[in-house]
Design a protein around this motif. Structure first.
Motif, PDB file in Angstrom:
ATOM      1  N   ALA A 179      65.583  47.673  49.382  1.00 42.06           N
ATOM      2  CA  ALA A 179      65.522  48.237  48.037  1.00 42.06           C
ATOM      3  C   ALA A 179      64.831  47.273  47.076  1.00 42.06           C
ATOM      4  N   GLY A 180      64.909  45.972  47.370  1.00 47.67           N
ATOM      5  CA  GLY A 180      64.331  44.978  46.474  1.00 47.67           C
ATOM      6  C   GLY A 180      62.881  44.631  46.773  1.00 47.67           C
ATOM      7  N   THR A 181      62.333  45.205  47.828  1.00 47.66           N
ATOM      8  CA  THR A 181      60.944  44.920  48.203  1.00 47.66           C
ATOM      9  C   THR A 181      59.977  45.565  47.209  1.00 47.66           C
ATOM     10  N   LYS A 182      58.794  44.938  47.046  1.00 48.92           N
ATOM     11  CA  LYS A 182      57.824  45.464  46.075  1.00 48.92           C
ATOM     12  C   LYS A 182      57.281  46.831  46.518  1.00 48.92           C
ATOM     13  N   PRO A 183      56.878  47.664  45.585  1.00 50.61           N
ATOM     14  CA  PRO A 183      56.255  48.936  45.949  1.00 50.61           C
ATOM     15  C   PRO A 183      55.074  48.673  46.889  1.00 50.61           C
ATOM     16  N   GLY A 184      54.957  49.475  47.928  1.00 51.32           N
ATOM     17  CA  GLY A 184      53.868  49.288  48.882  1.00 51.32           C
ATOM     18  C   GLY A 184      54.121  48.154  49.850  1.00 51.32           C
ATOM     19  N   ILE A 217      72.184  39.760  48.290  1.00 53.88           N
ATOM     20  CA  ILE A 217      70.765  39.891  48.664  1.00 53.88           C
ATOM     21  C   ILE A 217      69.994  40.580  47.539  1.00 53.88           C
ATOM     22  N   ALA A 218      70.658  41.549  46.892  1.00 50.09           N
ATOM     23  CA  ALA A 218      69.998  42.237  45.780  1.00 50.09           C
ATOM     24  C   ALA A 218      69.609  41.231  44.700  1.00 50.09           C
ATOM     25  N   LEU A 219      70.505  40.298  44.405  1.00 46.16           N
ATOM     26  CA  LEU A 219      70.208  39.270  43.403  1.00 46.16           C
ATOM     27  C   LEU A 219      69.016  38.414  43.839  1.00 46.16           C
ATOM     28  N   LEU A 220      69.046  37.956  45.105  1.00 44.60           N
ATOM     29  CA  LEU A 220      67.960  37.092  45.589  1.00 44.60           C
ATOM     30  C   LEU A 220      66.626  37.835  45.541  1.00 44.60           C
ATOM     31  N   ALA A 221      66.659  39.130  45.868  1.00 46.85           N
ATOM     32  CA  ALA A 221      65.424  39.911  45.862  1.00 46.85           C
ATOM     33  C   ALA A 221      64.951  40.201  44.434  1.00 46.85           C
ATOM     34  N   ARG A 222      65.869  40.155  43.477  1.00 44.46           N
ATOM     35  CA  ARG A 222      65.444  40.284  42.076  1.00 44.46           C
ATOM     36  C   ARG A 222      64.762  38.997  41.624  1.00 44.46           C
ATOM     37  N   ILE A 223      65.275  37.866  42.055  1.00 40.42           N
ATOM     38  CA  ILE A 223      64.645  36.591  41.687  1.00 40.42           C
ATOM     39  C   ILE A 223      63.264  36.498  42.332  1.00 40.42           C
ATOM     40  N   ALA A 224      63.179  36.897  43.596  1.00 44.40           N
ATOM     41  CA  ALA A 224      61.918  36.777  44.339  1.00 44.40           C
ATOM     42  C   ALA A 224      61.666  38.066  45.124  1.00 44.40           C
ATOM     43  N   GLU A 254      64.357  32.212  53.057  1.00 43.15           N
ATOM     44  CA  GLU A 254      65.548  32.691  53.756  1.00 43.15           C
ATOM     45  C   GLU A 254      66.508  33.236  52.709  1.00 43.15           C
ATOM     46  N   MET A 255      67.039  34.423  52.958  1.00 40.88           N
ATOM     47  CA  MET A 255      67.979  35.025  52.016  1.00 40.88           C
ATOM     48  C   MET A 255      69.307  35.270  52.722  1.00 40.88           C
ATOM     49  N   GLY A 256      70.302  34.493  52.356  1.00 43.94           N
ATOM     50  CA  GLY A 256      71.609  34.601  52.995  1.00 43.94           C
ATOM     51  C   GLY A 256      72.577  35.345  52.100  1.00 43.94           C
ATOM     52  N   MET A 257      73.688  35.754  52.662  1.00 38.55           N
ATOM     53  CA  MET A 257      74.681  36.438  51.833  1.00 38.55           C
ATOM     54  C   MET A 257      76.033  36.336  52.505  1.00 38.55           C
ATOM     55  N   SER A 258      77.092  36.476  51.723  1.00 39.08           N
ATOM     56  CA  SER A 258      78.404  36.653  52.318  1.00 39.08           C
ATOM     57  C   SER A 258      79.100  37.872  51.734  1.00 39.08           C
ATOM     58  N   ASP A 259      78.403  38.591  50.850  1.00 38.95           N
ATOM     59  CA  ASP A 259      79.014  39.793  50.286  1.00 38.95           C
ATOM     60  C   ASP A 259      77.943  40.737  49.740  1.00 38.95           C
ATOM     61  N   LEU A 260      78.371  41.951  49.435  1.00 36.99           N
ATOM     62  CA  LEU A 260      77.460  42.930  48.844  1.00 36.99           C
ATOM     63  C   LEU A 260      76.917  42.407  47.517  1.00 36.99           C
ATOM     64  N   GLY A 261      75.683  42.763  47.198  1.00 36.73           N
ATOM     65  CA  GLY A 261      75.097  42.397  45.913  1.00 36.73           C
ATOM     66  C   GLY A 261      74.341  41.083  45.922  1.00 36.73           C
ATOM     67  N   SER A 273      52.809  31.685  39.495  1.00 36.97           N
ATOM     68  CA  SER A 273      52.057  31.080  40.601  1.00 36.97           C
ATOM     69  C   SER A 273      51.259  32.128  41.369  1.00 36.97           C
ATOM     70  N   GLY A 274      51.730  33.383  41.328  1.00 37.66           N
ATOM     71  CA  GLY A 274      51.046  34.438  42.073  1.00 37.66           C
ATOM     72  C   GLY A 274      51.281  34.389  43.570  1.00 37.66           C
ATOM     73  N   ALA A 275      52.164  33.518  44.025  1.00 41.71           N
ATOM     74  CA  ALA A 275      52.429  33.431  45.466  1.00 41.71           C
ATOM     75  C   ALA A 275      53.065  34.725  45.963  1.00 41.71           C
ATOM     76  N   LYS A 276      52.664  35.118  47.176  1.00 40.63           N
ATOM     77  CA  LYS A 276      53.314  36.264  47.815  1.00 40.63           C
ATOM     78  C   LYS A 276      54.613  35.786  48.454  1.00 40.63           C
ATOM     79  N   VAL A 277      55.541  36.719  48.639  1.00 39.63           N
ATOM     80  CA  VAL A 277      56.867  36.355  49.145  1.00 39.63           C
ATOM     81  C   VAL A 277      57.155  37.038  50.479  1.00 39.63           C
TER      82      VAL A 277
END
Ligand code: ATP
Ligand code: MG
Length: 462
Positions: A210-215, A170-177, A161-168, A101-105
Motif C-alpha cells: 500500500a505504501g509503494t509509489k504509483p506505478g 511498515i506503513a510508517l516506514l513506507a511513509r518515510i521512504a 530493510e523494513m522491519g516490524m513487530s506490529d501492525l502499522g 536527493s532524488g534517490a530511488k528506494v
C-alpha cells in the motif's frame, strides 16, 4: 547530509530559536553525544534510562547544533531547533532529505531473509549504480531514518530493510521512504506473539504494498497463499498501476530456479527469467536462492543485465551469522545460523544441513524459538519432527521450549541421537566429547538464546 541549520529547521518542521544560526553549516546527524563534531546536528532521543536532552548543553559547547523538544524547560542558550517531537522530526528530516536527493528506494520486508536480500540487492545494484544500504539490521522507525541521513547526496538507489513487530510499523516506514520497488521475502511466524495470526503477519508485511509509489513494483513470494489473499483484501489501498512479480519454487510463480544445486559451498542455479545464464551465490540453502531471485527482480527494474548479476552475486558479502561457515577445533565444520530463528527459518536451515554432502554426521543444535505465542510448544515439536524426517543424524536441543523439539525429534529418529539441555555449558561439554572432525554442525536459535556462544566455544580448545 550537508545543509544549513535554517534549511534543516524547515525540513524537519521545527523552529530555529536564534535567527543568527540560520547559516550554520551542518554535515550529519548524531544521536550519541559521544560522537559529536562541530558540524553535527544532535538529536536528543529519549532512552530507557537517560533522556538525550541532558546532553544538549554539552553538544552546544562542542560547537554542534541540536534539536529541542518544545515545552521542555531548561533549554540552554545556543543553536537549537525547537520541535514538537524529536523522533518525528528526525523522521521528517530523513524523508525530506530522501526526496531532495532524488534517490530511488528499494524497500525490503518479510519475516525472514530481509537482511540477506538487502545485501543481495546491494551487491547487484552496486555493479552499475551508486547505492547505499541499511547497515547491519538498522530496520526500524529509528534505524531507517538514520540510514537515510547517512546516505551520500549523489546516491542513486537506497536499499532499505523494513522491519516490524506490529501492525502499522511498515506503513510508517513506507511513509518515510515510499518504495519504488518493494520486496516481501516471505510470511513466517516471527512476531506471532504480537500479531496473533499468520494472516495478521501478512497484513502487516503487505502494508509495504500500500505504501509503494504509483506505478511501482511489488516483488513477493509466490509460494505463500496468504499474499494474494491479503492483496485482494487491501485492493482499495493499493497504489495506482502497482505491478506485481512473484518468485517461488516452481512454475506457479513468475520466476523460479532451474537446475538448482549446492556447489562450492554455495548454490548454483539458472532462473526462468534470465534464460540459460548460470548464477552462483556464496551461501547455502534453497531459501537463499529465493532471496536471490527476489533481488534479481529488483535489479532488473534498474536495468542490471545477467552478466552484471553474475558478478554482483559472486561478490556478495553477507551480514554475519546467516549460515556462516566457520572452522571449529580439529577442522570441524560449523554453520552459524544463530542470528535468529522461527519455525520457517529453522526448517530452511534444516534443509540446508540435510543437503550437505561429504560429512560423517550432520548435527543440528537447536535453541528455543522465542515470541511464538500460544502455540509455541507445538511449533517446537513440529520443527523437531521435521529435523528427524529430514534425516539429521543428531539433534541437540537447548532451552526449555526446545525440550518439545527434542520430543518431536524422538518420535521419528533413534531417541539416543537426541539430546536435550537446559544448561549451555553442559551442552557444549557434551558436543566437545561427541563430535568428530568429519562432522557438520548447524546452530539455530532465537537471538535471545545467544547460541553463538556455543559456536565460539567449539572454535577453540577449552
Ligand atoms: P530480522 O527480522 O532478524 O532482521 P531478517 O528478515 O533480516 O531477520 P536474515 O537476517 O536475512 O533475516 O535471516 C535470518 C534467518 O532467516 C537466517 O537464519 C536465515 O538463514 C533465514 N532465512 C533467510 N531467508 C529466508 C527465507 N527466504 N525463508 C526462510 N528462512 C530464511
Ligand atoms: Mg534483518
Amino acid at each position: 547530509m550537508e545543509r544549513t541549520l535554517g534549511r534543516i529547521a524547515d525540513m524537519c518542521g521545527g523552529r530555529l530559536l536564534r535567527a543568527a544560526d540560520a547559516d550554520k553549516p551542518i554535515a550529519g546527524v548524531v544521536i550519541d553525544s559521544r560522537k559529536l563534531g562541530e558540524r553535527s546536528l544532535f538529536v536528543p532521543l529519549g532512552g530507557s534510562n537517560v533522556d538525550g536532552h541532558e546532553f544538549v548543553a554539552g553538544a552546544l559547547e562542542a560547537g554542534a547544533a541540536s534539536l529541542w523538544q518544545r515545552g521542555r524547560a531548561g533549554a540552554p542558550e545556543g543553536a537549537l531547533i525547537e520541535v514538537d517531537d524529536v523522533l518525528e522530526a528526525l523522521q521528517r528530516l530523513a524523508s525530506a532529505y530522501l526526496q531532495e536527493s532524488g534517490a530511488k528506494v528499494v524497500g525490503i520486508t518479510g519475516s525472514n531473509g530481509k537482511t540477506t536480500t538487502k545485501d543481495m540487492v546491494y551487491a547487484l545494484l552496486d555493479t552499475k549504480l551508486r547505492v547505499h544500504k541499511t547497515q547491519g539490521n538498522f530496520n526500524n522507525h529509528l534505524g531507517l531514518p538514520l540510514t537515510l541521513l547517512s546516505m551520500p547526496e549523489q546516491t542513486e538507489v537506497v536499499v532499505l530493510e523494513m522491519g516490524m513487530s506490529d501492525l502499522g510499523e511498515i506503513a510508517l516506514l513506507a511513509r518515510i521512504a515510499p518504495p519504488d520497488v518493494a520486496i516481501v521475502t516471505n510470511i513466517g511466524e516471527s512476531h506471532l506473539l504480537n500479531l496473533g495470526s499468520r494472516h495478521n503477519i501478512a497484513r502487516a508485511k503487505l502494508e509495504i504494498a500500500a505504501g509503494t509509489k504509483p506505478g511501482g513494483l511489488l516483488i513477493c513470494s509466490g509460494d505463500e497463499p496468504l499474499i494474494p489473499q491479503v492483496l485482494e483484501e487491501i485492493k482499495a489501498d493499493l497504489p495506482q498501476d502497482l505491478r506485481i512479480f512473484t518468485f517461488g519454487a516452481d512454475a506457479a510463480s513468475d520466476d523460479y530456479p532451474i537446475g538448482m544445486k549446492p556447489e562450492g559451498g554455495g548454490m548454483a542455479f539458472s532462473a526462468r527469467s534470465e534464460g540459460e545464464a548460470r548464477f552462483a551465490i556464496p551461501v547455502l540453502g534453497s531459501h537463499n536462492v529465493g532471496n536471490a531471485l527476489a533481488a534479481m527482480a529488483a535489479a532488473r527494474e534498474f536495468g542490471i543485465d545477467a552478466e552484471r548479476m553474475k558478478t554482483g552475486l559472486a561478490n556478495l558479502r553477507l551480514t554475519g551469522m546467516r549460515i556462516e561457515r566457520l572452522t571449529g577445533v580439529s577442522g570441524l565444520a560449523l554453520f552459524n545460523d544463530a542470528y535468529n530463528a522461527s519455525p520457517t527459518s529453522a526448517r530452511a536451515a534444516i534443509d540446508v544441513l540435510a543437503g550437505l554432502q561429504g560429512f560423517a554426521s550432520r548435527v543440528l543444535v537447536l535453541g528455543d524459538m522465542l515470541e511464538l505465542g500460544a502455540d509455541e510448544r507445538r511449533y517446537h515439536r513440529e520443527v523437531g519432527r521435521y529435523a528427524a524426517d529430514a534425516g539429521i543424524d543428531a539433534v541437540y536441543a537447548y532451552g526449555p521450549l526446545s525440550a518439545d523439539a527434542a520430543e518431536g525429534a524422538r518420535e521419528n529418529m533413534a531417541p539416543d541421537r537426541v539430546h536435550a539441555f537446559t544448561d549451555k555449558a553442559a551442552m557444549i561439554a557434551h558436543l566437545r566429547a561427541h563430535l568428530k572432525s568429519e562432522d557438520a554442525v548447524l546452530f539455530k536459535a532465537s537471538r535471545g538464546m545467544r547460541l553463538e556462544e556455543a559456536v565460539q566455544a567449539l572454535q577453540s580448545e577449552p
